[in-house]
Design an enzyme around this catalytic site. Structure first.
Site, short mmCIF file in Angstrom:
data_model
loop_
_atom_site.label_atom_id
_atom_site.label_comp_id
_atom_site.label_asym_id
_atom_site.label_seq_id
_atom_site.Cartn_x
_atom_site.Cartn_y
_atom_site.Cartn_z
N CYS A 129 28.16 46.11 32.70
CA CYS A 129 28.54 47.03 33.78
C CYS A 129 27.31 47.80 34.31
CB CYS A 129 29.65 47.96 33.33
SG CYS A 129 30.60 48.67 34.69
N HIS A 137 33.88 43.80 31.84
CA HIS A 137 33.98 44.33 30.48
C HIS A 137 34.54 43.28 29.52
CE1 HIS A 137 33.03 48.68 30.77
NE2 HIS A 137 33.24 48.44 32.05
N GLU A 144 34.75 43.39 26.32
CA GLU A 144 35.53 43.96 25.22
C GLU A 144 37.00 44.12 25.61
OE1 GLU A 144 35.12 47.39 27.80
OE2 GLU A 144 33.76 45.77 27.25
#
Length: 364
Positions: A256, A342, A344
Site C-alpha cells: 500500500c 492488502h 493480509e
C-alpha cells in the site's frame, strides 16, 4: 432493530451538499476526507485500520453494528477514522463473542457519526464528484457556522499523516530465532504483523521517522514498508530511506503506502485518485502468473502508469481489472517488490497471501 436515539446530526460536504440524520457515537463535530468502503462485513477492522486516519467513512453495507465489537478484530489500538456515516445503525447485537455494542465503542473513542441517511445517494455523489472533505456534527445546526469549521479541514493531497499513527518506540515481535525483518511502521495493521510472524519472521517495528543507519544497526536480513495514511509524495525522509534500503541490496517488500514509497524511490510519481479503491472485492490480474485475484484494498493515491511503463528500473506485475491502474511492482535487478492492495486481507479474501511466502523466498 431500529436505532432509538433521537438526537439529530448533520453531514456537510465540501461542495455544499447537506444530509440530515440521527447522531451516533460521540456527540461533537469532526471533519475529514469522506470516502466509502464497499465491504459487506469487517466494519471494526476498517475503522481501526491506520490507513483511514483523517477520513470519514461511509459504509455501503446498509446494516452496521448488528454483530457488535470484539477486541481480536481490531487492526490497531483504537479506531483511526474521524467519523462514520451509516444507513441503518444498530446498537443491539446478536453475536455471543462480542464484548460491547458499536455505539459504546464509538463513544469511548470519541468518534462521531450519523445514521438514517441515504448512503447510496451519498456514495453516488462522491463517486461522481470525486473525493472531498466533509464534516459531521451533532452540536452545530447552523450551516454557515458548520461551513466555517469545514473550511479549516486540510486537503488530503499534500498531507503527511503517517507520523500520527506510527509507533513512537521501536518494539520486537516474533521468535528470537526468526528471520530478522526491519519493519518501517507508517500505520501498520496488526494482521500484517501476524502474517509475517506466522511465517517465521522476527520483526523489529521502527517508528516512521527512523533513519536507515538506525535500522541497519539492528542488522536485519530484510526490510518491510507498511501501509499508512496520507500523501506519499511529501514523505521525503521515507523516500530517501527507501532508496538506501534498495541500494543495500537486501530484500524489500512494500504494501500500500510502502508500495508507493518504493515507486517514488525509483523516480515514479504518485497521484491523487478521483476516488480510491476501498473494499474487499477489487479484481487484480497477476501478469506474471496469469491468474486473477480478488483483493482487499484501501488507498486514495496510486502510482503513475506511464512512469512505470517508461522505467528502466521496475516492471508492473499486477494491474487492477476495473481501471487498469498499477497494483504491483518488481525491480528488475533487485530483490524488491510491492503491491498496492492488502494481501493480509483482514477483512477480505485470502487469494494474495502467497506474497508473504514469495518474500521469504527472496531471503537467503
Amino acid at each position: 432493530m431500529k436505532y432509538k436515539n433521537k438526537n439529530k446530526a448533520i453531514l456537510l460536504l465540501e461542495d455544499g451538499t447537506v444530509f440530515h440524520g440521527k447522531s451516533i457515537g460521540f456527540s461533537g463535530t469532526k471533519g475529514g476526507e469522506i470516502c466509502f468502503n464497499t465491504g459487506m462485513t469487517g466494519y471494526q477492522e476498517v475503522y481501526t485500520d491506520p490507513s483511514y486516519y483523517g477520513q470519514i467513512m461511509v459504509n455501503t453495507n446498509a446494516h452496521i453494528g448488528n454483530y457488535g465489537v470484539h477486541p481480536e478484530e481490531s487492526e490497531s489500538d483504537s479506531p483511526k477514522i474521524f467519523g462514520v456515516v451509516i444507513n441503518a445503525f444498530s446498537d443491539d447485537y446478536s453475536r455471543g463473542q462480542a464484548v460491547d455494542n458499536l455505539n459504546n465503542y464509538l463513544v469511548g473513542h470519541e468518534i462521531p457519526g450519523i445514521c438514517d441517511v441515504d448512503t447510496r445517494k451519498i456514495v453516488r455523489h462522491i463517486r461522481n464528484k470525486g473525493a472531498m472533505n466533509a464534516i459531521i456534527s451533532s452540536e452545530i445546526s447552523d450551516l454557515e457556522e458548520l461551513q466555517r469549521e469545514l473550511d479549516k479541514v486540510p486537503s488530503m493531497e499534500g498531507l503527511e499523516l503517517s507520523s500520527f499513527v506510527s509507533t513512537k518506540e521501536a518494539y520486537e515481535i516474533g521468535t528470537d530465532d526468526g528471520i530478522k525483518l526491519a519493519v518501517l511502521d507508517y500505520g501498520i495493521k496488526s494482521s500484517i504483523l501476524k502474517q509475517l510472524v506466522d511465517r517465521g519472521f522476527r520483526c523489529k517495528v521502527f517508528p516512521s521517522d527512523t533513519d536507515f543507519q538506525d535500522t541497519e544497526g539492528w542488522n536485519p536480513q530484510a526490510y518491510f514498508l507498511s501501509n499508512g495514511p496520507g500523501d506519499p509524495a511529501v514523505m521525503t525522509n521515507a523516500i530517501n530511506n527507501s532508496k538506501q534500503i534498495i541500494e543495500s541490496g537486501k530484500p524489500l517488500f512494500g504494501i500500500c503506502l510502502g508500495h508507493q514509497l518504493i515507486a517514488l524511490a525509483n523516480g515514479i510519481k504518485t497521484f491523487k485518485m478521483h476516488n480510491g479503491h476501498r473494499g474487499l472485492n477489487q479484481p487484480v490480474f497477476n501478469k506474471e502468473s496469469g491468474r486473477s485475484e480478488v483483493t482487499s484494498q484501501n488507498h486514495g493515491f496510486s502510482v503513475v502508469t506511464e512512469d512505470v511503463e517508461n522505467s528502466d528500473l521496475v516492471v508492473s506485475t499486477h494491474i487492477n481489472l476495473n481501471d487498469n491502474t498499477v497494483e504491483g511492482l518488481r525491480m528488475k535487478d533487485k530483490k524488491v517488490f510491492s503491491v498496492q492492495y492488502h494481501p493480509e486481507s483482514s477483512p477480505g479474501p485470502h487469494d494474495s497471501r502467497y506474497l508473504f511466502d514469495q518474500f521469504i523466498s527472496l531471503i537467503n
